[in-house]
Design a protein around this motif. Structure first.
Motif, mmCIF file in Angstrom:
data_model
loop_
_atom_site.group_PDB
_atom_site.id
_atom_site.type_symbol
_atom_site.label_atom_id
_atom_site.label_comp_id
_atom_site.label_asym_id
_atom_site.label_seq_id
_atom_site.Cartn_x
_atom_site.Cartn_y
_atom_site.Cartn_z
ATOM 1 N N ALA A 190 -33.774 -6.148 -14.080
ATOM 2 C CA ALA A 190 -34.451 -4.931 -13.620
ATOM 3 C C ALA A 190 -33.714 -4.391 -12.406
ATOM 4 O O ALA A 190 -32.967 -5.115 -11.746
ATOM 5 C CB ALA A 190 -35.905 -5.224 -13.277
ATOM 6 N N GLU A 191 -33.932 -3.122 -12.137
ATOM 7 C CA GLU A 191 -33.285 -2.494 -10.988
ATOM 8 C C GLU A 191 -34.208 -1.479 -10.342
ATOM 9 O O GLU A 191 -34.863 -0.694 -11.021
ATOM 10 C CB GLU A 191 -31.980 -1.804 -11.406
ATOM 11 C CG GLU A 191 -31.229 -1.160 -10.242
ATOM 12 C CD GLU A 191 -29.903 -0.559 -10.673
ATOM 13 O OE1 GLU A 191 -29.907 0.592 -11.167
ATOM 14 O OE2 GLU A 191 -28.861 -1.256 -10.535
ATOM 15 N N ASN A 192 -34.269 -1.501 -9.005
ATOM 16 C CA ASN A 192 -34.911 -0.461 -8.208
ATOM 17 C C ASN A 192 -33.852 0.192 -7.342
ATOM 18 O O ASN A 192 -33.001 -0.500 -6.777
ATOM 19 C CB ASN A 192 -35.997 -1.048 -7.292
ATOM 20 C CG ASN A 192 -37.235 -1.477 -8.054
ATOM 21 O OD1 ASN A 192 -37.436 -1.115 -9.202
ATOM 22 N ND2 ASN A 192 -38.074 -2.257 -7.394
ATOM 23 N N ILE A 193 -33.910 1.511 -7.212
ATOM 24 C CA ILE A 193 -33.016 2.200 -6.288
ATOM 25 C C ILE A 193 -33.842 3.136 -5.421
ATOM 26 O O ILE A 193 -34.953 3.537 -5.784
ATOM 27 C CB ILE A 193 -31.889 2.981 -6.995
ATOM 28 C CG1 ILE A 193 -32.469 4.026 -7.965
ATOM 29 C CG2 ILE A 193 -30.946 2.038 -7.715
ATOM 30 C CD1 ILE A 193 -31.403 4.901 -8.621
ATOM 31 N N ALA A 194 -33.321 3.462 -4.258
ATOM 32 C CA ALA A 194 -33.998 4.384 -3.346
ATOM 33 C C ALA A 194 -32.959 5.019 -2.438
ATOM 34 O O ALA A 194 -31.864 4.480 -2.255
ATOM 35 C CB ALA A 194 -35.045 3.643 -2.520
ATOM 36 N N SER A 195 -33.333 6.152 -1.853
ATOM 37 C CA SER A 195 -32.416 6.842 -0.941
ATOM 38 C C SER A 195 -33.211 7.551 0.135
ATOM 39 O O SER A 195 -34.184 8.238 -0.164
ATOM 40 C CB SER A 195 -31.561 7.849 -1.708
ATOM 41 O OG SER A 195 -30.761 8.607 -0.821
ATOM 42 N N GLY A 196 -32.804 7.378 1.386
ATOM 43 C CA GLY A 196 -33.423 8.107 2.477
ATOM 44 C C GLY A 196 -34.290 7.285 3.402
ATOM 45 O O GLY A 196 -34.606 7.720 4.501
ATOM 46 N N GLN A 197 -34.711 6.082 2.971
ATOM 47 C CA GLN A 197 -35.566 5.252 3.811
ATOM 48 C C GLN A 197 -34.711 4.513 4.837
ATOM 49 O O GLN A 197 -33.754 3.827 4.482
ATOM 50 C CB GLN A 197 -36.364 4.252 2.960
ATOM 51 C CG GLN A 197 -37.366 4.892 2.010
ATOM 52 C CD GLN A 197 -36.755 5.417 0.738
ATOM 53 O OE1 GLN A 197 -35.560 5.257 0.494
ATOM 54 N NE2 GLN A 197 -37.572 6.037 -0.103
ATOM 55 N N ALA A 198 -35.083 4.594 6.095
ATOM 56 C CA ALA A 198 -34.222 4.104 7.170
ATOM 57 C C ALA A 198 -34.304 2.607 7.398
ATOM 58 O O ALA A 198 -33.361 2.010 7.919
ATOM 59 C CB ALA A 198 -34.555 4.830 8.478
ATOM 60 N N THR A 199 -35.415 1.973 7.021
ATOM 61 C CA THR A 199 -35.616 0.554 7.333
ATOM 62 C C THR A 199 -36.058 -0.218 6.097
ATOM 63 O O THR A 199 -36.558 0.371 5.133
ATOM 64 C CB THR A 199 -36.682 0.386 8.423
ATOM 65 O OG1 THR A 199 -37.952 0.833 7.900
ATOM 66 C CG2 THR A 199 -36.328 1.184 9.677
ATOM 67 N N PRO A 200 -35.913 -1.553 6.118
ATOM 68 C CA PRO A 200 -36.423 -2.373 5.015
ATOM 69 C C PRO A 200 -37.919 -2.161 4.786
ATOM 70 O O PRO A 200 -38.370 -2.111 3.636
ATOM 71 C CB PRO A 200 -36.114 -3.804 5.470
ATOM 72 C CG PRO A 200 -34.926 -3.666 6.364
ATOM 73 C CD PRO A 200 -35.144 -2.383 7.096
ATOM 74 N N ALA A 201 -38.692 -2.053 5.853
ATOM 75 C CA ALA A 201 -40.138 -1.864 5.707
ATOM 76 C C ALA A 201 -40.456 -0.545 5.010
ATOM 77 O O ALA A 201 -41.343 -0.493 4.141
ATOM 78 C CB ALA A 201 -40.809 -1.908 7.080
ATOM 79 N N SER A 202 -39.738 0.516 5.364
ATOM 80 C CA SER A 202 -40.041 1.819 4.759
ATOM 81 C C SER A 202 -39.637 1.872 3.296
ATOM 82 O O SER A 202 -40.340 2.464 2.471
ATOM 83 C CB SER A 202 -39.371 2.946 5.547
ATOM 84 O OG SER A 202 -37.961 2.809 5.543
ATOM 85 N N VAL A 203 -38.519 1.271 2.940
ATOM 86 C CA VAL A 203 -38.117 1.303 1.532
ATOM 87 C C VAL A 203 -39.035 0.417 0.695
ATOM 88 O O VAL A 203 -39.382 0.765 -0.442
ATOM 89 C CB VAL A 203 -36.631 0.905 1.357
ATOM 90 C CG1 VAL A 203 -36.411 -0.586 1.546
ATOM 91 C CG2 VAL A 203 -36.139 1.336 -0.019
ATOM 92 N N MET A 204 -39.461 -0.708 1.235
ATOM 93 C CA MET A 204 -40.395 -1.560 0.498
ATOM 94 C C MET A 204 -41.748 -0.878 0.338
ATOM 95 O O MET A 204 -42.401 -1.005 -0.711
ATOM 96 C CB MET A 204 -40.556 -2.899 1.215
ATOM 97 C CG MET A 204 -39.468 -3.907 0.892
ATOM 98 S SD MET A 204 -39.454 -4.386 -0.873
ATOM 99 C CE MET A 204 -41.042 -5.206 -1.021
ATOM 100 N N ASP A 205 -42.163 -0.147 1.351
ATOM 101 C CA ASP A 205 -43.430 0.583 1.247
ATOM 102 C C ASP A 205 -43.346 1.634 0.139
ATOM 103 O O ASP A 205 -44.287 1.814 -0.636
ATOM 104 C CB ASP A 205 -43.740 1.247 2.594
ATOM 105 C CG ASP A 205 -45.086 1.969 2.583
ATOM 106 O OD1 ASP A 205 -46.121 1.298 2.441
ATOM 107 O OD2 ASP A 205 -45.097 3.204 2.718
#
Length: 247
Positions: A190-205
């Motif tokens: 599986a794969e998750n991608i994201a762009s724009g979140q500045a911190t680990p906490a924000s991308v996990m949220d």
């Protein structure tokens, strides 16, 4: 001799000055008909104008936005069957994809030439947060696999370098090909991608508040993880999580 009766007759027989002759009935009817027709025409054009304004301001749904929020099952090359889960467009952006494979077949070569440069501290923090969420759901902790790290960092760097955001590269190279090319033979991935979140906490949220990404993170059948983080020239972060279970 003065004759009163004759004078009365004479007066009555004279036409009275200033009295208008009565209009014929047909002429009054014609005027009434003309006025009614004019009122009807004005009302008709008013309806047309109102309808035109309403239609010109009617909002049309964006087909692309509707499609992006829909789960789209498809079949990949060879014996790999996958369900691609694309999240609705948001800013910052996130997207999830998962696959279950009975045999990946011969992978196509990737065209990525950029050398990945991961942020180890942030990547490790994401792994810690993932395992905390899995513990709450009763899933075993994932272990970091260097091959999945290589695949995740490579994809994050490629997206950052070439300014795109997708599970597949512009040439159509899939996550499963990248994972296999990194040397990881999987039975599921599986794969998750994201762009724009500045911190680990924000991308996990962001991931945990999206059904598709959350499902990948809390998939108890997965065993390994690799996280990659890269930045583009404007210092925008690109995140990739690659998950897998060995074949």
């Amino acid at each position: 001799m003065f004759d009163p009766a004759g004078q009365i007759d004479l007066d009555e027989s004279r036409p009275r000055r200033g009295r208008r002759r009565a209009r014929p009935i047909w002429r009054n009817t014609l005027w009434r008909f003309a006025i009614s027709a004019l009122v009807a025409a004005v009302a008709f054009f008013a309806v047309l104008i109102t309808r035109g304004v309403h239609e010109s301001t009617h909002t049309v749904a964006d087909p692309a936005a509707s499609a992006s929020a829909t789960l789209s099952p498809s079949t990949s090359d060879g014996d790999v069957s996958r369900l691609a889960q694309i999240a609705p467009s948001v800013s910052p952006s996130v997207a999830a994809s998962s696959v279950t494979a009975a045999g990946a077949g011969a992978p196509a070569p990737t065209s990525t030439t950029a050398k990945p440069a991961g942020n180890t501290s942030y990547e490790d923090q994401v792994v810690t947060l993932v395992n905390q969420e899995r513990a709450k759901a009763g899933c075993k902790a994932l272990t970091v696999d260097s091959r999945l790290v290589t695949a995740a960092r490579g994809h994050s760097q490629d997206m950052a370098t070439r300014n795109y955001f997708d599970h597949n590269t512009p040439e159509g190279v899939t996550p499963w090909t990248r994972i296999t090319n990194a040397g990881y033979k999987f039975s599921s991935a599986a794969e998750n991608i994201a762009s724009g979140q500045a911190t680990p906490a924000s991308v996990m949220d962001a991931w945990m508040n999206s059904a598709g990404h959350r499902a990948n993170i809390l998939n108890c059948n997965l065993r390994n993880i690799g996280v990659g983080l890269a930045y583009n020239a404007k210092h925008t972060p690109y995140w990739t999580q690659d998950f897998g279970t060995p074949a």
